[in-house]
Motif scaffolding. Structure first.
Motif, PDB file in Angstrom:
ATOM      1  N   SER A   3       0.858  -1.192   0.000  1.00 54.33           N
ATOM      2  CA  SER A   3       0.000   0.000   0.000  1.00 54.33           C
ATOM      3  C   SER A   3       0.889   1.235   0.000  1.00 54.33           C
ATOM      4  O   SER A   3       2.012   1.199   0.509  1.00 54.33           O
ATOM      5  N   HIS A   5       1.103   5.448   0.776  1.00 49.17           N
ATOM      6  CA  HIS A   5       0.451   6.525   1.522  1.00 49.17           C
ATOM      7  C   HIS A   5       1.298   7.794   1.436  1.00 49.17           C
ATOM      8  O   HIS A   5       2.526   7.737   1.530  1.00 49.17           O
ATOM      9  N   HIS A  23      -1.850   3.390   9.451  1.00 45.14           N
ATOM     10  CA  HIS A  23      -1.865   2.726   8.140  1.00 45.14           C
ATOM     11  C   HIS A  23      -0.953   1.501   8.143  1.00 45.14           C
ATOM     12  O   HIS A  23      -1.272   0.476   7.527  1.00 45.14           O
ATOM     13  N   ALA A  27      -1.913  -2.317   7.404  1.00 46.47           N
ATOM     14  CA  ALA A  27      -1.264  -3.150   6.385  1.00 46.47           C
ATOM     15  C   ALA A  27      -0.979  -4.550   6.930  1.00 46.47           C
ATOM     16  O   ALA A  27      -1.145  -5.555   6.230  1.00 46.47           O
ATOM     17  N   ILE A  35       4.756  -1.402   2.895  1.00 48.20           N
ATOM     18  CA  ILE A  35       4.047  -0.130   2.925  1.00 48.20           C
ATOM     19  C   ILE A  35       5.028   0.952   2.473  1.00 48.20           C
ATOM     20  O   ILE A  35       6.178   0.979   2.918  1.00 48.20           O
TER      21      ILE A  35
END
Length: 415
Positions: A3, A5, A23, A27, A35
């Motif tokens: 992911s 961000h 976040h 994850a 991440i």
């Protein structure tokens, strides 16, 4: 699977965002392996185990990394520095006020909430600022809990990553939402920002009555829930309350220092109204209440230059506190402040003299059931500080001495 961000700026840079650690935990929950976060957030993201934290400074760099043309900047998880940070606030700075210092040590050892009562200028704020440095550093688990809250709020995180506990001291004009949390999109308030640390409320009775009463549930549960039409937000709020107040509106009630003679100008009605701003349910959640007197000028003069560079008093107190806390956690899995009447019955062993003294005190001063439990909690911590396997009469006697507001009220009754 990964992911990404960050906030993309118009010039292509990836700017830092709030709540990266949340976040990162998400994850892990979704079983993602990586991440990708902005450079400024990489230290925060690397606190979470179970996911690789990568960073990119711009959109161009991110695309190059994804295409395999550029290497991601991989975060190297750094262990939490467990070395205690030298504090500029130590007990050695405080001249006199031995009973208040003792109350701070007991509060730190057992996790007890504390109320200091004394006239302006006697050192209440000075003592409160030194309290947090008596507490042990944050554990790795606690660091993540604290950083999660402060990350969402956009606060600086560096001190918490070093294990320093939060210390929050809001002004008494703060709104209910500012203290407890709230807003159309619920945000954590001061009690959540003080999670795993200390909340210092100076001029305690001057806070809004609704704000003070709203502390009741968080002090019991260690969390606060904020309900809105579309959602209910729950924030952690396991903090230690240190409060300070004057004995009367003008602050001079009962002051006896001849060198600085002060006369209380408050009426009996004004004093009664001031003291009644603190309800009994709130006071029942504060185990220690200590009175402070102004320090005599002769003592201040004699004490100039008394602080030693090694800060022996502070370091000795911190060592004793650490041992007492470790003893409680090993014995019952938590600090004495969290024990209820049933758990106290299992933990506490009173000798005959201690039991007799407590029964006499209960009859003489009219101890309520909650007052009885509070006294036992404090006495248990005093016993732990002395590494005593049972609670003796001196421990009970000292615990009973920390009932300062009741003495102030008794003084007012004869005023």
């Amino acid at each position: 699977s990964f992911s990404v961000h960050g906030e993309l700026s118009l010039d292509g840079r990836i700017r830092p965002i709030r709540g990266v650690i949340v976040h990162a935990i998400g994850a892990v929950t979704r079983s993602l392996s990586k991440i990708i976060v902005p450079l400024e957030n990489i230290g925060e993201a690397s606190l979470v185990q179970g996911v690789s934290s990568l960073s990119a400074g711009s959109l161009t760099e991110l695309i190059g990394c994804l295409n395999g043309k550029v290497q991601f900047q991989l975060a190297k998880p750094q262990p939490l520095d467990s070395t205690p940070e030298a504090s500029s606030y130590v007990l050695d700075d405080v001249i006199g006020q031995e009973s208040a210092k003792r109350a701070l040590i007991i509060a730190a050892a057992g996790g007890h909430n504390l109320l200091m009562i004394g006239p302006p200028g006697c050192g209440k704020s000075m003592l409160a600022k030194r309290f947090v440095s008596l507490l042990p550093s944050l554990s790795e688990k606690e660091v993540i809990e604290v950083v999660k809250v402060h990350s969402v709020s956009g606060s600086a995180l560096q001190q918490f990553l070093r294990g320093v506990r939060p210390f929050r001291s809001p002004h008494h004009h703060i709104s209910d939402a500012g203290l407890i949390g709230g807003g159309s999109n619920p945000r954590p308030g001061e009690i959540s920002m003080a999670h795993r640390g200390v909340l210092f409320l100076d001029e305690f009775p001057e806070f809004r009555r609704s704000a003070i009463e709203a502390l009741r549930a968080p002090l019991e549960t260690g969390q606060v829930s904020i309900a809105r039409a579309k959602e209910v937000a729950t924030f952690p709020a396991s903090f230690q309350l240190i409060a300070a107040m004057n004995p009367c509106p003008c602050g001079n009630l009962g002051v006896k220092v001849a060198e600085r003679a002060r006369v209380c100008l408050c009426t009996r009605t004004a004093i009664d109204s001031y003291l009644k701003k603190l309800s009994q349910p709130i006071l029942d959640r504060i185990d220690l209440q200590v009175e402070l007197e102004p320090v005599a000028l002769t003592e201040l003069t004699a004490g100039n230059g008394h602080r030693e560079s090694a800060c022996h008093v502070h370091l000795e107190a911190k060592g004793v506190i650490g041992k007492a806390r470790a003893l409680q956690i090993e014995r019952q899995g938590g600090l004495n402040s969290g024990l209820d009447s049933k758990q106290l019955g299992v933990r506490t062993t009173l000798d005959a003299k201690a039991k007799q003294l407590l029964e006499r005190a209960a009859a003489k001063v009219g101890l309520s059931a909650r007052g009885y439990v509070r006294t036992l909690r404090v006495a248990a911590t005093i016993a732990d500080l002395q590494e005593s396997p049972e609670i003796a009469s001196p421990h009970i006697a000292e615990a009973l001495s920390f009932r300062g507001l009741e003495r102030v009220r008794a003084f007012v009754d004869g005023y």
